[in-house]
Design a protein around this motif. Structure first.
Motif, short mmCIF file in Angstrom:
data_model
loop_
_atom_site.label_atom_id
_atom_site.label_comp_id
_atom_site.label_asym_id
_atom_site.label_seq_id
_atom_site.Cartn_x
_atom_site.Cartn_y
_atom_site.Cartn_z
N ALA A 7 0.80 -1.23 0.00
CA ALA A 7 0.00 0.00 0.00
C ALA A 7 0.84 1.28 0.00
CB ALA A 7 -0.95 0.01 1.20
N GLN A 8 2.09 1.22 0.44
CA GLN A 8 2.94 2.42 0.50
C GLN A 8 3.93 2.53 -0.65
OE1 GLN A 8 2.67 0.41 3.51
NE2 GLN A 8 0.88 1.67 3.91
N GLY A 9 4.08 1.48 -1.44
CA GLY A 9 5.06 1.47 -2.53
C GLY A 9 5.63 0.09 -2.70
N LEU A 10 6.97 -0.02 -2.58
CA LEU A 10 7.65 -1.30 -2.74
C LEU A 10 8.52 -1.61 -1.54
CD1 LEU A 10 9.00 -0.93 -6.40
CD2 LEU A 10 6.90 -2.08 -5.68
N LEU A 11 8.44 -2.84 -1.06
CA LEU A 11 9.35 -3.35 -0.04
C LEU A 11 10.49 -4.04 -0.77
CD1 LEU A 11 10.06 -4.17 2.91
CD2 LEU A 11 8.67 -6.20 2.52
N GLN A 17 14.41 -2.48 3.66
CA GLN A 17 14.37 -1.17 3.03
C GLN A 17 13.13 -1.03 2.16
OE1 GLN A 17 18.11 -0.89 0.97
NE2 GLN A 17 19.20 -0.34 2.84
N ARG A 18 12.77 0.21 1.83
CA ARG A 18 11.57 0.48 1.07
C ARG A 18 11.84 1.50 -0.04
NH1 ARG A 18 7.17 -1.37 2.65
NH2 ARG A 18 6.08 0.20 1.46
N MET A 19 10.99 1.45 -1.06
CA MET A 19 10.94 2.45 -2.12
C MET A 19 9.48 2.91 -2.14
SD MET A 19 13.13 0.67 -5.11
CE MET A 19 14.69 1.41 -5.44
N ASP A 20 9.17 3.90 -1.33
CA ASP A 20 7.78 4.33 -1.16
C ASP A 20 7.36 5.36 -2.18
OD1 ASP A 20 7.20 2.64 0.96
OD2 ASP A 20 7.87 4.09 2.46
N PHE A 21 6.02 5.53 -2.31
CA PHE A 21 5.48 6.57 -3.17
C PHE A 21 6.10 7.90 -2.78
CE2 PHE A 21 1.60 3.69 -3.17
CZ PHE A 21 1.93 3.10 -4.38
N GLU A 67 8.49 13.90 -11.31
CA GLU A 67 9.37 14.01 -10.14
C GLU A 67 9.19 12.93 -9.08
OE1 GLU A 67 8.93 17.90 -8.53
OE2 GLU A 67 9.48 18.88 -10.40
N ARG A 68 8.13 12.08 -9.20
CA ARG A 68 7.83 11.15 -8.10
C ARG A 68 7.31 9.81 -8.60
NH1 ARG A 68 9.53 14.31 -4.57
NH2 ARG A 68 8.61 16.28 -4.02
N PHE A 69 7.57 8.75 -7.80
CA PHE A 69 6.95 7.44 -7.96
C PHE A 69 5.54 7.58 -7.41
CE2 PHE A 69 6.77 3.15 -5.54
CZ PHE A 69 6.07 2.53 -6.55
N VAL A 70 4.51 7.28 -8.25
CA VAL A 70 3.14 7.55 -7.81
C VAL A 70 2.23 6.32 -7.77
CG1 VAL A 70 3.19 9.97 -8.52
CG2 VAL A 70 2.39 8.24 -10.15
N GLY A 71 2.64 5.19 -8.35
CA GLY A 71 1.75 4.03 -8.31
C GLY A 71 2.37 2.78 -8.88
N TRP A 72 1.71 1.66 -8.61
CA TRP A 72 2.11 0.37 -9.18
C TRP A 72 0.86 -0.46 -9.43
CZ3 TRP A 72 0.25 -3.83 -6.71
CH2 TRP A 72 -0.02 -3.74 -5.35
N GLU A 77 -3.64 -6.57 -8.62
CA GLU A 77 -3.67 -5.56 -7.55
C GLU A 77 -3.08 -4.25 -8.06
OE1 GLU A 77 -2.70 -7.10 -3.44
OE2 GLU A 77 -1.57 -8.49 -4.71
N SER A 78 -3.35 -3.18 -7.31
CA SER A 78 -2.74 -1.89 -7.62
C SER A 78 -2.79 -1.01 -6.39
CB SER A 78 -3.44 -1.20 -8.79
OG SER A 78 -4.77 -0.85 -8.43
N ALA A 79 -1.96 0.04 -6.40
CA ALA A 79 -1.97 1.05 -5.34
C ALA A 79 -1.45 2.35 -5.94
CB ALA A 79 -1.10 0.62 -4.16
N GLY A 80 -1.92 3.47 -5.40
CA GLY A 80 -1.50 4.77 -5.89
C GLY A 80 -2.18 5.11 -7.21
N GLN A 81 -1.53 5.97 -7.98
CA GLN A 81 -2.07 6.41 -9.28
C GLN A 81 -1.54 5.48 -10.37
OE1 GLN A 81 -0.49 10.40 -9.29
NE2 GLN A 81 -2.52 11.22 -8.85
N THR A 82 -2.47 4.85 -11.09
CA THR A 82 -2.07 3.95 -12.18
C THR A 82 -2.84 4.30 -13.44
OG1 THR A 82 -3.74 2.31 -11.56
CG2 THR A 82 -1.56 2.07 -10.56
N CYS A 83 -2.51 3.61 -14.49
CA CYS A 83 -3.17 3.82 -15.79
C CYS A 83 -4.17 2.69 -16.03
CB CYS A 83 -2.13 3.85 -16.90
SG CYS A 83 -0.86 5.10 -16.66
N ALA A 84 -5.21 3.01 -16.81
CA ALA A 84 -6.25 2.01 -17.12
C ALA A 84 -5.70 0.91 -18.00
CB ALA A 84 -7.43 2.69 -17.79
#
Length: 84
Positions: A7-11, A17-21, A67-72, A77-84
């Motif tokens: 839900a926050q990005g990538l573990l 360690q994390r790579m969060d939104f 400028e930012r990682f916004v979704g996956w 499944e998905s989280a954040g902003q993604t494309c259709a």
């Protein structure tokens, strides 16, 4: 090294360690490409406004603003902003 989406990005599995939104693509994409190979650029059709880049690593699709990682998203499944 593997990456587990949540839900926050990538573990970053096995490291704690994390790579969060919100993280910069300039710091994130080179790490992913070093570990997973080159990401395949996908078209931006169906993307929310502000999404500037969409990359696919064997079914793990990450979206970025300029400028930012916004979704996956994955097949189910998905989280954040993604494309259709």
């Amino acid at each position: 090294m593997s990456f587990t989406p949540d839900a926050q990005g990538l573990l970053v599995s096995g490291t704690g360690q994390r790579m969060d939104f919100g993280r910069s693509p300039r710091g994130m994409i080179p790490v992913l490409e070093r570990e997973l190979g080159a990401g395949r650029a996908l078209p931006l059709a169906g993307c929310a406004p502000g999404i500037a880049r969409q990359l696919d690593w064997d079914g793990l699709i990450l979206t970025f603003s300029s400028e930012r990682f916004v979704g996956w998203k994955t097949a189910g499944e998905s989280a954040g902003q993604t494309c259709a």
